[in-house]
Every structure is written in C-alpha cells, then in structure tokens.
Design a protein around this motif. Structure first.
Motif, PDB file in Angstrom:
ATOM      1  N   ARG A  41      31.559  39.184  42.790  1.00  0.00           N
ATOM      2  CA  ARG A  41      31.717  38.145  42.058  1.00  0.00           C
ATOM      3  C   ARG A  41      33.074  38.568  41.018  1.00  0.00           C
ATOM      4  O   ARG A  41      32.007  40.181  40.459  1.00  0.00           O
ATOM      5  CB  ARG A  41      29.762  38.031  41.631  1.00  0.00           C
ATOM      6  CG  ARG A  41      30.263  37.217  40.521  1.00  0.00           C
ATOM      7  CD  ARG A  41      28.976  36.648  40.157  1.00  0.00           C
ATOM      8  NE  ARG A  41      28.309  36.303  40.293  1.00  0.00           N
ATOM      9  CZ  ARG A  41      28.549  34.572  39.845  1.00  0.00           C
ATOM     10  NH1 ARG A  41      29.347  33.691  39.542  1.00  0.00           N
ATOM     11  NH2 ARG A  41      27.775  33.247  40.824  1.00  0.00           N
ATOM     12  N   ILE A  42      33.266  38.378  40.818  1.00  0.00           N
ATOM     13  CA  ILE A  42      34.282  39.154  39.832  1.00  0.00           C
ATOM     14  C   ILE A  42      34.310  38.829  37.268  1.00  0.00           C
ATOM     15  O   ILE A  42      33.977  37.166  38.042  1.00  0.00           O
ATOM     16  CB  ILE A  42      36.087  38.616  39.795  1.00  0.00           C
ATOM     17  CG1 ILE A  42      35.887  38.600  41.366  1.00  0.00           C
ATOM     18  CG2 ILE A  42      36.925  39.871  39.340  1.00  0.00           C
ATOM     19  CD1 ILE A  42      35.978  40.091  41.801  1.00  0.00           C
ATOM     20  N   VAL A  43      33.894  39.358  37.357  1.00  0.00           N
ATOM     21  CA  VAL A  43      33.538  39.301  36.245  1.00  0.00           C
ATOM     22  C   VAL A  43      34.424  39.810  35.377  1.00  0.00           C
ATOM     23  O   VAL A  43      34.080  41.107  35.240  1.00  0.00           O
ATOM     24  CB  VAL A  43      32.099  39.389  35.638  1.00  0.00           C
ATOM     25  CG1 VAL A  43      31.705  39.347  33.718  1.00  0.00           C
ATOM     26  CG2 VAL A  43      30.714  38.565  36.551  1.00  0.00           C
ATOM     27  N   GLN A  66      27.564  42.081  26.027  1.00  0.00           N
ATOM     28  CA  GLN A  66      28.587  41.753  26.088  1.00  0.00           C
ATOM     29  C   GLN A  66      28.937  40.551  26.458  1.00  0.00           C
ATOM     30  O   GLN A  66      28.634  40.116  27.336  1.00  0.00           O
ATOM     31  CB  GLN A  66      30.381  42.772  26.565  1.00  0.00           C
ATOM     32  CG  GLN A  66      30.748  43.267  26.487  1.00  0.00           C
ATOM     33  CD  GLN A  66      31.661  44.389  27.641  1.00  0.00           C
ATOM     34  OE1 GLN A  66      31.353  44.994  27.051  1.00  0.00           O
ATOM     35  NE2 GLN A  66      32.807  44.119  27.612  1.00  0.00           N
ATOM     36  N   PHE A  67      30.406  39.522  25.881  1.00  0.00           N
ATOM     37  CA  PHE A  67      30.346  38.303  26.671  1.00  0.00           C
ATOM     38  C   PHE A  67      31.119  38.557  27.829  1.00  0.00           C
ATOM     39  O   PHE A  67      32.377  38.375  27.466  1.00  0.00           O
ATOM     40  CB  PHE A  67      30.664  37.137  25.227  1.00  0.00           C
ATOM     41  CG  PHE A  67      29.937  36.982  24.304  1.00  0.00           C
ATOM     42  CD1 PHE A  67      29.016  35.220  24.960  1.00  0.00           C
ATOM     43  CD2 PHE A  67      29.554  37.847  23.469  1.00  0.00           C
ATOM     44  CE1 PHE A  67      28.140  35.302  24.649  1.00  0.00           C
ATOM     45  CE2 PHE A  67      28.130  37.499  22.492  1.00  0.00           C
ATOM     46  CZ  PHE A  67      27.544  36.037  22.892  1.00  0.00           C
ATOM     47  N   ALA A  68      31.464  37.723  29.104  1.00  0.00           N
ATOM     48  CA  ALA A  68      32.069  37.618  30.020  1.00  0.00           C
ATOM     49  C   ALA A  68      33.106  37.237  29.178  1.00  0.00           C
ATOM     50  O   ALA A  68      33.300  35.147  28.750  1.00  0.00           O
ATOM     51  CB  ALA A  68      31.924  36.710  30.577  1.00  0.00           C
ATOM     52  N   LEU A  69      34.813  36.815  29.454  1.00  0.00           N
ATOM     53  CA  LEU A  69      35.633  36.416  29.419  1.00  0.00           C
ATOM     54  C   LEU A  69      35.789  34.765  30.647  1.00  0.00           C
ATOM     55  O   LEU A  69      36.289  33.682  30.603  1.00  0.00           O
ATOM     56  CB  LEU A  69      36.378  36.345  29.569  1.00  0.00           C
ATOM     57  CG  LEU A  69      37.361  38.077  28.691  1.00  0.00           C
ATOM     58  CD1 LEU A  69      38.608  38.470  28.994  1.00  0.00           C
ATOM     59  CD2 LEU A  69      37.842  37.439  26.890  1.00  0.00           C
ATOM     60  N   GLY A  70      35.449  35.222  32.098  1.00  0.00           N
ATOM     61  CA  GLY A  70      35.266  34.106  33.206  1.00  0.00           C
ATOM     62  C   GLY A  70      34.664  35.220  34.291  1.00  0.00           C
ATOM     63  O   GLY A  70      34.523  35.973  34.181  1.00  0.00           O
ATOM     64  N   LEU A  93      48.882  39.505  42.637  1.00  0.00           N
ATOM     65  CA  LEU A  93      48.316  40.093  41.241  1.00  0.00           C
ATOM     66  C   LEU A  93      49.413  38.286  40.254  1.00  0.00           C
ATOM     67  O   LEU A  93      48.245  38.734  39.511  1.00  0.00           O
ATOM     68  CB  LEU A  93      49.446  40.968  40.704  1.00  0.00           C
ATOM     69  CG  LEU A  93      49.705  42.453  40.837  1.00  0.00           C
ATOM     70  CD1 LEU A  93      50.971  43.479  40.228  1.00  0.00           C
ATOM     71  CD2 LEU A  93      48.650  43.027  40.229  1.00  0.00           C
ATOM     72  N   VAL A  94      49.315  37.355  41.304  1.00  0.00           N
ATOM     73  CA  VAL A  94      49.208  36.694  40.082  1.00  0.00           C
ATOM     74  C   VAL A  94      48.559  35.344  40.607  1.00  0.00           C
ATOM     75  O   VAL A  94      48.237  34.231  40.284  1.00  0.00           O
ATOM     76  CB  VAL A  94      50.382  35.663  40.050  1.00  0.00           C
ATOM     77  CG1 VAL A  94      51.821  36.084  39.797  1.00  0.00           C
ATOM     78  CG2 VAL A  94      50.946  35.114  42.023  1.00  0.00           C
ATOM     79  N   THR A  95      47.304  35.842  41.437  1.00  0.00           N
ATOM     80  CA  THR A  95      46.299  34.854  42.427  1.00  0.00           C
ATOM     81  C   THR A  95      45.397  35.726  41.602  1.00  0.00           C
ATOM     82  O   THR A  95      45.433  37.158  41.405  1.00  0.00           O
ATOM     83  CB  THR A  95      46.637  34.904  43.272  1.00  0.00           C
ATOM     84  OG1 THR A  95      45.614  33.979  43.576  1.00  0.00           O
ATOM     85  CG2 THR A  95      46.351  36.196  44.059  1.00  0.00           C
ATOM     86  N   ARG A  96      44.082  34.697  41.447  1.00  0.00           N
ATOM     87  CA  ARG A  96      42.394  35.622  41.382  1.00  0.00           C
ATOM     88  C   ARG A  96      42.075  35.728  42.600  1.00  0.00           C
ATOM     89  O   ARG A  96      40.707  36.627  42.727  1.00  0.00           O
ATOM     90  CB  ARG A  96      41.949  34.899  40.038  1.00  0.00           C
ATOM     91  CG  ARG A  96      41.246  33.280  40.765  1.00  0.00           C
ATOM     92  CD  ARG A  96      40.370  32.442  40.002  1.00  0.00           C
ATOM     93  NE  ARG A  96      39.913  31.638  40.605  1.00  0.00           N
ATOM     94  CZ  ARG A  96      38.661  30.493  40.410  1.00  0.00           C
ATOM     95  NH1 ARG A  96      38.342  31.145  39.141  1.00  0.00           N
ATOM     96  NH2 ARG A  96      38.188  29.135  41.616  1.00  0.00           N
ATOM     97  N   HIS A  97      42.776  35.502  43.389  1.00  0.00           N
ATOM     98  CA  HIS A  97      41.918  36.217  44.642  1.00  0.00           C
ATOM     99  C   HIS A  97      42.383  37.296  45.236  1.00  0.00           C
ATOM    100  O   HIS A  97      43.520  37.474  44.866  1.00  0.00           O
ATOM    101  CB  HIS A  97      42.154  34.484  46.070  1.00  0.00           C
ATOM    102  CG  HIS A  97      40.864  33.646  45.119  1.00  0.00           C
ATOM    103  ND1 HIS A  97      39.578  33.458  45.347  1.00  0.00           N
ATOM    104  CD2 HIS A  97      41.951  31.852  44.551  1.00  0.00           C
ATOM    105  CE1 HIS A  97      39.485  32.310  44.934  1.00  0.00           C
ATOM    106  NE2 HIS A  97      40.844  32.469  45.342  1.00  0.00           N
TER     107      HIS A  97
END
Length: 289
Positions: free
Chosen positions: A15-17, A30-34, A275-279
């Motif tokens: 899980r990436i926060v 603290q609030f997460a950005l996503g 670097l251009v993907t969230r995976h």
C-alpha cells in the motif's frame, strides 16, 4: 536463443501512501495526498524490467496461500516472458510505504514470509546452473543459497540497496557478486567504496544517485575505470522501482554485449520509464490500472 536470467528474492503486496513530507517522530495528524495498492518487492521490479526488455527471466520467491499471495500470483503470471516459481512462505510479504513527491520513502513491513530451508529449493539450484546470470536479491533464501550459486560458475549480480558498508547480513552478497549495485543513502562517499569493491574482485560496482544519475567503477584487466551517467529527465510520478529498473536495464545491455558506459545509459533510460508510473513498472499499468 536469448539467454535467461534467474532472479531470487522478495515480492510483496504494497500500500503506497503519498504524503507531502515524511512524518516527524512525534505524535501528530497528517493528511495523505493519495494512496493505492500495487506489486512491490525488489525482485519483482527486476523481473518485470527484464521481461519488458524481452529478456527471459525466472523469478523465484516466497508467497503464501493468502489473498495477497493469490493476487501477486495472478498479476505476475500474466507478464509475458516472466516465469514465476513460488515456494510457500506461510505469510505473503506486505509493506506500507510512505512516499513524498521528492521520492523520499519510509517502508513499514506489515508481514514477512517464514523463510526457511525447503525441499523445493532444488528447483532454484537447478535453474541457477542453467542461467546466463544469477541475480541474488537480499533475502534469507538468497543468502542461504550463495554457495550453490557460486558453485555454478555463473556471474552473480546483487543489489545492496542502502548498504552502510558494515552490515553483516549484506557481506556474503558483496563477497560473492561479480556486479554490485547500491544507492548512496547510507554509504557515505560512494566512489572510494566502489573502487574497493572492484579491487576486491567484483567486475563492476554501481551506485545510483537519484536525480544525479549514477557512478560506477569497472575492472579492465588490472585497471580500475570510473564511469558516470546522467539521469534522464522526466516528470516523476513515483520513484518506487527506479533502482531495480536501472539494474535490469544495465544487465540486459551487458548480456547483449554492451560495454559499461552504454549499459549504464540503458539503465538510466529504463529507470526513467519507471518514474512516470505509480506502479513498480509500466507493465503493470494495464493490469492494475
């Protein structure tokens, strides 16, 4: 016939926060950005990268029969060119990664496999004997089988990640490897370390420097040669897996006959593509969305 690489090491469900900054070590809110869930693990990153480059790769790892393990099996077995070999790890490895826009990361291990000698290890030993290169990532299983890997006479590549120059767990990997990769997070001045690694018997030692690219030392007979490559500029979405992609790109190029400078350039190009993907790798964009 294209030569096959054997990769031994961790695969995880992450899980990436995304956070604006890493948390201070004091009680606070603290609030997460996503946030999102995805494939993780350094060995998954290298295997995905090699497969995407057209290099046949066998990934040996530990997964449990739980929901996360089933999800990882489903995803990885759908990757063309990637052959997955799984031993029961009782628990599937899971991480919670806090990531900043600058690429800073804190990894919290939520669970780890029960890594112990297995009667199924013979499959990995046999595969190593037929491999063009053996990649041993940091894990108990890889560490345990270093003598078997060395006995094959095949080149061994390893990734020490944020090695501090002193950890006893890392030392057998360092001593066995023909090619050593790491990042600069904890090593201090990297170039003297890289020179020592090659002087002690490795043929190649590489330190990735994030946005500053990478530096390396190679052996050419009795001469040690220094190298530098710039990072490929991109708009960074997520830095997870960039180091794994750099190593897989360089390894693929070396197996195709490239010299060190050209291999490092291929590593930098492949790292930029991650670097251009969230995976962990763009291959997963269509699978996981």
């Amino acid at each position: 016939m294209v030569s096959r690489v054997v990769v031994s090491g961790p695969v995880s469900w992450n899980r990436i926060v995304e956070v604006g900054h890493l948390p201070e070590p004091v009680p606070h809110m603290q609030f997460a950005l996503g946030d999102h869930e995805t494939v993780g693990g350094t060995s998954a990153g290298k295997a995905l990268g090699l497969a995407a480059l057209g290099r046949p790769v066998s990934l040996f790892t530990l997964l449990a029969g739980d929901a996360d393990g089933a999800h990882l099996r489903d995803v990885l077995t759908r990757v063309p060119g990637l052959d997955l070999d799984v031993v029961d790890g009782v628990r599937t490895e899971r991480h919670l990664n806090l990531m900043t826009p600058a690429g800073e990361r804190v990894s919290i291990y939520l669970s780890t496999p029960d890594d112990h000698p297995s009667s199924e290890d013979h499959r990995l030993v046999a595969a190593m004997a037929d491999a063009s290169v053996i990649v041993l990532d940091l894990s108990e299983r890889s560490r345990r089988l270093i003598p078997a890997a060395r006995a094959t006479g095949r080149p061994i590549w390893t990734d020490l990640h944020d090695y501090d120059g002193a950890s006893e767990f890392h030392r057998p990997f360092l001593e066995a490897a023909d090619a050593v990769f790491l990042n600069a997070d904890r090593i201090g001045a990297p170039m003297p370390f890289l020179r020592r690694v090659v002087a002690d018997g490795a043929r190649l030692a590489v330190c990735t420097l994030g946005a500053e690219g990478a530096i390396a030392v190679s052996s050419e007979g009795t001469t040690l040669r220094e190298h530098r490559v710039d990072a490929v500029p991109v708009d960074v979405v997520d830095a997870n897996g960039a180091g794994d992609a750099f190593m897989s790109g360089a390894l693929h190029a070396v197996l195709d006959g490239a010299r060190v400078d050209a291999a490092l350039e291929e590593g930098a190009r492949h790292a930029a593509s991650v670097l251009v993907t969230r995976h962990l790798h763009p291959t997963l964009d269509d699978v996981l969305g």
